[in-house]
Each structure stands twice: as C-alpha cells, then as structure tokens.
Design an enzyme around this catalytic site. Structure first.
Site, PDB file in Angstrom:
ATOM      1  N   ASN A   1      -6.417  36.719   8.868  1.00  0.00           N
ATOM      2  CA  ASN A   1      -7.445  36.961   9.874  1.00  0.00           C
ATOM      3  C   ASN A   1      -7.070  36.369  11.222  1.00  0.00           C
ATOM      4  OD1 ASN A   1     -10.000  35.747  11.319  1.00  0.00           O
ATOM      5  ND2 ASN A   1     -10.754  37.502  10.168  1.00  0.00           N
TER       6      ASN A   1
ATOM      7  N   LYS B   1     -10.553  34.214  17.761  1.00  0.00           N
ATOM      8  CA  LYS B   1     -11.732  34.845  17.168  1.00  0.00           C
ATOM      9  C   LYS B   1     -12.930  34.501  18.054  1.00  0.00           C
ATOM     10  CE  LYS B   1     -11.256  36.900  14.133  1.00  0.00           C
ATOM     11  NZ  LYS B   1     -10.714  38.277  14.004  1.00  0.00           N
TER      12      LYS B   1
ATOM     13  N   ASP C   1     -13.214  33.487   7.668  1.00  0.00           N
ATOM     14  CA  ASP C   1     -13.382  34.682   6.829  1.00  0.00           C
ATOM     15  C   ASP C   1     -12.677  34.594   5.473  1.00  0.00           C
ATOM     16  OD1 ASP C   1     -15.012  35.797   8.681  1.00  0.00           O
ATOM     17  OD2 ASP C   1     -13.673  37.418   9.270  1.00  0.00           O
TER      18      ASP C   1
END
Length: 302
Positions: free
Chosen positions: A24, A58, A251
């Site tokens: 991720n 992110k 995640d």
C-alpha cells in the site's frame, strides 16, 4: 507519450489480464525492494505482465495518527531505484495538481484516488504528463461517472486511460462490489481494472487505542472478489500485497499476504483462461491439469 502508448497497448493485449500489485505505502527502501523482487518473480512465473505499485504519501488517511509514507521527494527516489533495478513499470497515486509533473518523470501509470475521480484540474494535470492514467471509481459514484472522467483525460490530449472499480459504499462502514459495474464501466471505452483489495475495506470501521478510527477490512474475501472479477472478464487486477499484513502500518486488513500470492494468481489465471478460450466442458479440462475442482465445475458451466 510513445513509451506510454506502447505500455498501454501491451497491457490492453495482456492474456488473460495484467497485474498492478505491491504494498500500500512505501515503508522503507529495503522493504519495497524486497517486495518488488518477490512479486516480479511470482508474476513472471504465472505469466502476468506486472506494474509495481506503492504510494509515497497516503494523504487521505482516516486518522491524522496514521502512517503516511516518506513523502513525494524521497518516495519517488525509491520508486525510481526499484524501477531501474528490476526493470518494471511503476504505478503510484497523486493527490494534488502540483505533484503530477514530478510523478510523471518516474511513474509509468499515474493513479487518481477514488475520492478525487471527478476533480477536473487533477485529471487534466495527470493527463498532460503523457503517462497512462488509472482512475479509481469513487465509492460514491455510479459507474457511468467514469465515462466523463475518462473523457476529461482524452480531451486533455492523452488517450491512455484506464478505469478501476474499487467498491461502492453500503451504509457507513462497508463497501460492496457490484459485478455489473465491470461491464457498465466499459462504456468509458477504456481497459477496466478491478481493485480486489480496497474493495473490501470497511471505512472508519476499526477503533484505535487512545481514540479515533481507522479502516478495517475483510481480507479473507479477496479471493472471492478476485474470482468474480476475472470471471466477468476485467482487463487488469489491482491488488495490494504485503509480506506481513498483520503488522503493516497502513491498510493491513486489506493487503493480501505475499506468501499466498502465487497460489491465488494461479487460480485466477486458470479461471480466466478457461473463460477466454471457451472451455465450458468438463471433458475439455485435462484430468492432469493442476486446477482446483471448483474451477473445473465453473468451467463446465454447472
């Protein structure tokens, strides 16, 4: 633009599908090098074209306490090293127009996050880099919206655009995948990608120690959604993969374990190959073929 068009055409022609995969977020240079090496080996073994994925930032985390990554400058340096070391194309996401030019100098595919799929200025800035643009469908959007989003890329002079299904909000803390969307999104006249990991998020569904929330997820259902997607006939599979999902900083509940990646991809390739080549008869599936009995049942149309 020429190299982007070449890669775009190679991905569109992938048989049975192409793969966008990786962790991720960039956790460290050592980690993404290790992940890229293993994922490339597995993808080559099962015969899938690979684009390696990881994010440098992110920016849309649920909680301000969540890990975001190394940032754009350091993150792009690491991604470029991976690209050169393993000779693999790169996909990473952008959140602001000012990021697109720098990201376009490294990434082969620029990804537009689902929350930003209608942001015209961001779509145009990504398009103007000349790189392939992968647009995630917003969790709040009908599939028809992707026709407009893809058209924004083309009107900016870039024909190399893909659209990606990643689930639709179902209440406050859950997503569902409507398989009809894989077909309806073809109205965008673009390759259709299935994000089989984010589609199983449970947004803001996990309480954090000390207060606040983070995204939960249903990792155990990733094979279910992936099988559905390849059976429908998507062009590509997007999958976040981690060597230790339980301890991933971001995640973790929706990243697929690296140790199980080869087995899942082999199954998906078997399903897709049966459908693509018209094997609908039990007799057409060799008894010596190393295919799960369930796939044989699917292949014969029972």
């Amino acid at each position: 633009m020429e190299s982007s068009a070449l890669l775009f055409n190679q991905l569109k022609a992938a048989d049975p599908f192409f793969l966008l995969a990786g962790p991720n977020v960039i956790e460290s240079e050592e980690h993404i090098f290790r992940m890229a090496k293993h994922i490339k080996t597995i993808a080559a073994k099962v015969g899938l074209p690979l684009v390696f994925k990881s994010s440098f930032d992110k920016a849309n985390r649920t909680s301000s306490k969540s890990f975001r990554g190394p940032g754009m400058v350091e993150g792009l340096k690491m991604l470029e090293k991976v690209k050169l070391a393993y000779d693999i194309p790169i996909v990473t996401d952008v959140h602001e127009t000012i990021q697109c030019e720098a990201v376009g100098r490294v990434a082969d595919i620029i990804q537009i996050p689902a929350f930003l799929c209608r942001q015209t200025d961001l779509l145009v800035a990504a398009a103007k880099t000349g790189k392939i643009v992968n647009i995630k469908k917003g969790q709040f959007c009908a599939p028809s919206v992707m026709v407009n989003s893809a058209e924004k890329i083309r009107l900016a002079g870039n024909p190399n655009v893909m659209v990606c299904e990643r689930g639709t909000m179902f209440g406050y803390n859950d997503l569902i995948v409507d398989p009809r969307n894989f077909e309806w999104m073809r109205e965008a006249n673009s390759p259709v990608v299935a994000d089989v990991t984010h589609a199983l998020q449970q947004p803001a569904g996990k309480k954090l120690d000390g207060g606040g929330v983070a995204s939960g997820g249903l990792r155990e259902l990733i094979p279910c959604i992936a099988r559905t997607a390849v059976a429908v006939g998507v062009d590509g599979i997007f999958m976040e993969v981690h060597d230790d999902p339980l301890n991933a900083p971001v995640d973790g509940p929706t990243q697929w374990p690296l140790r199980n990646l080869e087995e899942l991809l082999e199954e998906l390739v078997a399903i897709a190959t049966c459908l693509i080549h018209g094997i609908y008869n039990m007799a057409d599936v060799s008894d010596s073929c190393e295919v799960d009995p369930i796939i044989k049942i699917l292949a014969c149309g029972c």
